[in-house]
Design a protein around this motif. Structure first.
Motif, PDB file in Angstrom:
ATOM      1  N   TRP A 142       7.490   3.799   4.057  1.00  0.00           N
ATOM      2  CA  TRP A 142       7.487   4.745   5.160  1.00  0.00           C
ATOM      3  C   TRP A 142       7.847   3.991   6.436  1.00  0.00           C
ATOM      4  CZ3 TRP A 142       4.721   5.300   0.832  1.00  0.00           C
ATOM      5  CH2 TRP A 142       4.645   6.587   0.266  1.00  0.00           C
ATOM      6  N   VAL A 143       8.848   4.478   7.158  1.00  0.00           N
ATOM      7  CA  VAL A 143       9.223   3.824   8.410  1.00  0.00           C
ATOM      8  C   VAL A 143       9.239   4.868   9.520  1.00  0.00           C
ATOM      9  CG1 VAL A 143      10.654   2.110   7.212  1.00  0.00           C
ATOM     10  CG2 VAL A 143      11.733   4.154   8.160  1.00  0.00           C
ATOM     11  N   GLN A 144       9.058   4.366  10.730  1.00  0.00           N
ATOM     12  CA  GLN A 144       9.149   5.239  11.894  1.00  0.00           C
ATOM     13  C   GLN A 144      10.370   4.811  12.701  1.00  0.00           C
ATOM     14  OE1 GLN A 144       5.548   5.723  14.046  1.00  0.00           O
ATOM     15  NE2 GLN A 144       6.461   7.163  15.489  1.00  0.00           N
ATOM     16  N   VAL A 145      11.221   5.762  13.034  1.00  0.00           N
ATOM     17  CA  VAL A 145      12.429   5.433  13.797  1.00  0.00           C
ATOM     18  C   VAL A 145      12.518   6.329  15.016  1.00  0.00           C
ATOM     19  CG1 VAL A 145      13.863   6.963  12.370  1.00  0.00           C
ATOM     20  CG2 VAL A 145      14.953   5.144  13.671  1.00  0.00           C
TER      21      VAL A 145
ATOM     22  N   THR B 270      16.905  -3.601   8.998  1.00  0.00           N
ATOM     23  CA  THR B 270      18.345  -3.671   9.234  1.00  0.00           C
ATOM     24  C   THR B 270      18.690  -4.499  10.460  1.00  0.00           C
ATOM     25  OG1 THR B 270      18.372  -1.384   8.431  1.00  0.00           O
ATOM     26  CG2 THR B 270      20.438  -2.257   9.309  1.00  0.00           C
TER      27      THR B 270
ATOM     28  N   PRO C 148      20.074   3.001  15.344  1.00  0.00           N
ATOM     29  CA  PRO C 148      19.260   2.535  14.225  1.00  0.00           C
ATOM     30  C   PRO C 148      19.518   3.424  13.007  1.00  0.00           C
ATOM     31  CG  PRO C 148      17.898   3.655  15.852  1.00  0.00           C
ATOM     32  CD  PRO C 148      19.279   3.585  16.434  1.00  0.00           C
TER      33      PRO C 148
ATOM     34  N   LEU D 215      13.245  -0.830  16.777  1.00  0.00           N
ATOM     35  CA  LEU D 215      13.586   0.600  16.762  1.00  0.00           C
ATOM     36  C   LEU D 215      13.173   1.253  15.446  1.00  0.00           C
ATOM     37  CD1 LEU D 215      17.059   0.610  18.538  1.00  0.00           C
ATOM     38  CD2 LEU D 215      14.929   1.602  19.376  1.00  0.00           C
ATOM     39  N   VAL D 216      13.210   0.469  14.379  1.00  0.00           N
ATOM     40  CA  VAL D 216      12.696   0.962  13.109  1.00  0.00           C
ATOM     41  C   VAL D 216      11.474   0.123  12.758  1.00  0.00           C
ATOM     42  CG1 VAL D 216      13.170   1.315  10.662  1.00  0.00           C
ATOM     43  CG2 VAL D 216      15.000   1.645  12.328  1.00  0.00           C
ATOM     44  N   GLN D 217      10.335   0.798  12.587  1.00  0.00           N
ATOM     45  CA  GLN D 217       9.100   0.091  12.258  1.00  0.00           C
ATOM     46  C   GLN D 217       8.659   0.464  10.857  1.00  0.00           C
ATOM     47  OE1 GLN D 217       6.840   1.613  15.604  1.00  0.00           O
ATOM     48  NE2 GLN D 217       6.337  -0.516  16.124  1.00  0.00           N
ATOM     49  N   ILE D 218       8.318  -0.546  10.077  1.00  0.00           N
ATOM     50  CA  ILE D 218       7.805  -0.266   8.739  1.00  0.00           C
ATOM     51  C   ILE D 218       6.324   0.095   8.865  1.00  0.00           C
ATOM     52  CG2 ILE D 218       7.379  -1.203   6.436  1.00  0.00           C
ATOM     53  CD1 ILE D 218       9.774  -3.109   6.953  1.00  0.00           C
TER      54      ILE D 218
END
Lengths: 393, 290
Positions: B195-198, A141, B167, A255-258
């Motif tokens: 799968w994502v880490q936020v 995003t 985010p 901030l968002v990691q795949i």
């Protein structure tokens, strides 16, 4: 008019981030408006401490309508392959652009995707804005929003079309938010109105009514369209101009990691590509009766579809669902069995070449959409069709 | 189900019965869940005579995926402690939806209700909700249903995230809180799972596949009738002028609403089952489609 209350400022700079025009600066804890301020109020919206207030009418982003020109399509691609909805949107964009005597621009983000521009041209684009960088390989995003929003601010398109995919529906509202403009989801009709604005028609209220929506005082006008709704067009030998845009990664992007992406087990149904679909609804009575539909579909080399009612009842898996919240299909033959024909279902199948409706209720709305209608019990008519088709071959 | 539940709430509200609040609020994970009260569109019918929408008697429900968001919030709270605040915007009767949310186990509820809010499109709805969230101030996580069944736009969640500069992760089908204040989210995309880490704070929109929401708990009914647990905020409470709210501030306007095209264009095939099947097959053969 934007008014600043410097004594309240805490120096968080959220306003600086929200402003698309460089219209506000914060030095320490002292905010000031620059010459670029357009009075749009985006800074007012994000300030948590009331250090920025709007007095009188909030003007919205400057809408010098004449400055906004051209129809844009967000070119969605995954792993170097363009999404079909992108090509469909280009077909529609071409039509809108011709009506406005404007150009069609495709905005293409990704990594190693420069060669896709030719395909975009052949489907109607005059120009491709290309940002090709490794950190854009997978859709996220934050970077996509930032880059596309900046391009929009710089080039000022009149209309932006985005596919209503999981990617498009993640991105489009963020863009509309940044630009403080209108966004209409899942449009089934798009046309230029008598005053030159975009008229966006979509089903609402569970598909029971249609609404035509306009964005009279804001630009750009933004719409999402579901895959399968518009028609792709092919312009052999059409060429265009590719403009490369240099971009770099920013801290907020992470901030968002795949972590990982795994293909789901391929669904064996491919309703969108099926030439014949035999669909069942609540009128099928119970799940085991879908076996009949499978037999009929098998004879016609088709697939089995289902209405939302049948899927909600757990009779068929969701990937068989046809309609507004399922799949949009255009087979040569669509056979609706025991489906009453709520508009949300019709929205997903009414462009089929031949629609055959079987329903016990002669007043069922499905008959209004049907090429051939049969009032009767699907559980009796289908076995009859199966045995006669078998006898014929 | 909803009506029976509402009757029970009404009865209890009229009674003087009140239980002490024994729930301990620990401030480890503060979650805000947005809730929309929607007409049960499955129950909406078209009047065959006037061809218009029959809304009378259509029950109002909590939007199904908002219920999933609330369930996800309650499950996280049960595993990690914290608070769950249900936030809604709507007419006064939207209070019913919040009472149901309290019955399911939310700790607090906030209803934004003011004529000034009416007619807001998705952008202005998200703006108004984001201002309320700023007023609530203390939150680590905002959970929203992906989309509401009356509009199906899926826009309000991401737009709230935009206004709050958070985010976002959309299409969540699984959530797992990690040490250090981040969340692993499983997203259901068209043909893959991701799968994502936020890092928190963040906004997550969930789909109906994430869980099976619990039923309202009758032990919580007293809570849901407790006026102290439902705050009603107006435009004044949010310190927002009319010019920033409702229909007037919304970039999109509805030009017209119409019935979908239901023109009869086909032909009815008469006869018994055998005759109908025979006639249909003949017609399809004539058209060279089978």
């Amino acid at each position: 008019m934007i008014q600043l209350v410097p004594e309240k400022c805490i120096g968080c700079k959220l306003c600086v981030k929200a402003c698309l025009f460089g219209g506000i600066a914060v030095d320490g804890k002292v905010p000031r408006l620059t010459d670029s301020c357009t009075g749009c109020g985006a800074c007012v919206d994000v300030c948590r401490v009331e250090a920025i207030i709007a007095s009188g009418e909030k003007t919205g982003p400057v809408c010098d309508f004449a400055a906004y020109k051209g129809i844009w399509v967000f070119a969605e691609q995954h792993a170097g392959k363009l999404h079909s909805v992108t090509l469909e949107l280009l077909g529609k964009a071409r039509e809108l652009a011709d009506a406005r005597s404007a150009e069609v621009t495709a905005v293409l983000l990704g990594s190693g995707i420069a060669a896709l521009d030719g395909e975009l041209f052949r489907h109607g684009a005059d120009r491709v804005l290309l940002t090709d960088a490794p950190f854009l390989a997978n859709y996220r995003t934050a970077p996509y929003e930032r880059i596309v929003a900046r391009l929009i601010c710089e080039h000022k398109p009149e209309v932006i079309l985005i596919g209503a995919t999981t990617t498009g529906r993640d991105l489009a509202p963020r863009l509309a938010n940044r630009l403080r403009t209108g966004l209409t989801a899942d449009c089934t009709g798009l046309e230029i109105g008598p005053e030159g604005g975009l008229l966006q028609t979509r089903p609402a209220f569970g598909g029971n009514i249609m609404a035509t929506i306009a964005t009279p005082n804001h630009r750009p006008q933004m719409a999402t369209v579901r895959p399968g709704v518009m028609q792709a067009r092919l312009f052999e030998n059409k060429k265009g101009e590719t403009v490369r845009i240099a971009v770099s990664e920013e801290p907020g992007d992470g901030l968002v990691q795949i972590l990982k992406t795994l293909a789901r087990e391929k669904s064996s149904v491919s309703l969108e590509k099926a030439e014949v679909i035999v669909s069942g609804g609540r009128g099928m009575g119970e799940p085991k009766n879908f076996k009949l539909l499978e037999n009929l579909a098998g004879l016609l080399s088709g697939e089995v579809g289902a209405s939302r009612a049948a899927v909600d009842l757990g009779w068929m898996p969701h990937d068989h669902q046809v309609g507004q919240t399922g799949k949009t299909v255009k087979p040569r033959i669509y056979i609706a069995c025991g489906i009453s024909g709520a508009v949300q279902h019709l929205a997903g199948m009414q462009s089929s070449d031949i629609i055959i409706a079987i329903n016990r209720d002669p007043a069922a709305p499905i008959f209004q959409a049907a090429t051939f209608g049969m009032v009767g019990d699907a559980l009796k008519i289908i076995p009859e069709l199966i045995s006669q088709l078998n006898a014929n071959t | 189900m909803s009506t029976i539940f509402q009757d029970l709430v009404d009865t209890l509200r009229k009674s003087t019965l009140h239980f002490a609040d024994t729930k301990k609020l620990m401030n480890t994970l503060n979650i805000i869940v947005t809730i929309k009260q929607v007409p049960d569109t499955a129950e909406v019918r078209i009047d065959p005579k006037t061809n218009s929408l029959m809304r009378e008697g259509v029950p109002s429900i909590i939007n199904p995926e908002d219920r999933n968001a609330l369930e996800a919030a309650l499950a996280l709270r049960e595993a990690h402690d914290g608070t769950v605040t249900a936030l809604s915007m709507g007419p006064p009767q939207a209070r019913d939806a919040l009472e149901e949310a309290l019955c399911m186990g939310a700790d607090l509820a906030v209803l934004l209700s003011d004529r000034a809010f009416a007619g807001a499109d998705t952008l202005i709805t998200a703006f108004t909700l984001s201002r309320a969230i700023m007023k609530i101030a203390k939150y680590d996580l905002i959970l929203c249903g992906r989309q509401a069944i009356d509009g199906d736009t899926a826009q309000v969640g991401p737009q709230i995230a935009g206004f709050l500069d958070l985010p976002q992760v959309t299409y969540a089908e699984g959530l797992e809180l990690k040490k250090g204040g981040s969340l692993i989210v499983q997203r259901g995309l068209e043909d893959s799972n991701q799968w994502v880490q936020v890092k928190l704070p963040a906004l997550i929109t969930v789909t109906g596949r994430i869980n099976h929401p619990r039923y309202p708990n009758l032990y919580n009914v007293a809570d849901s009738c407790d006026d102290a647990k439902i705050k009603i905020w107006t435009a004044k409470d949010l310190q927002l002028p009319q010019a920033m709210l409702g229909l007037g501030a919304s970039p999109t306007t509805v030009k017209k609403i119409f019935e979908p095209d239901r023109k009869m264009k086909g032909e009815m095939i008469p006869g018994d089952e055998r005759q109908m099947a025979e006639a249909l097959i003949t017609k399809l053969k004539e058209m060279h489609v089978i």
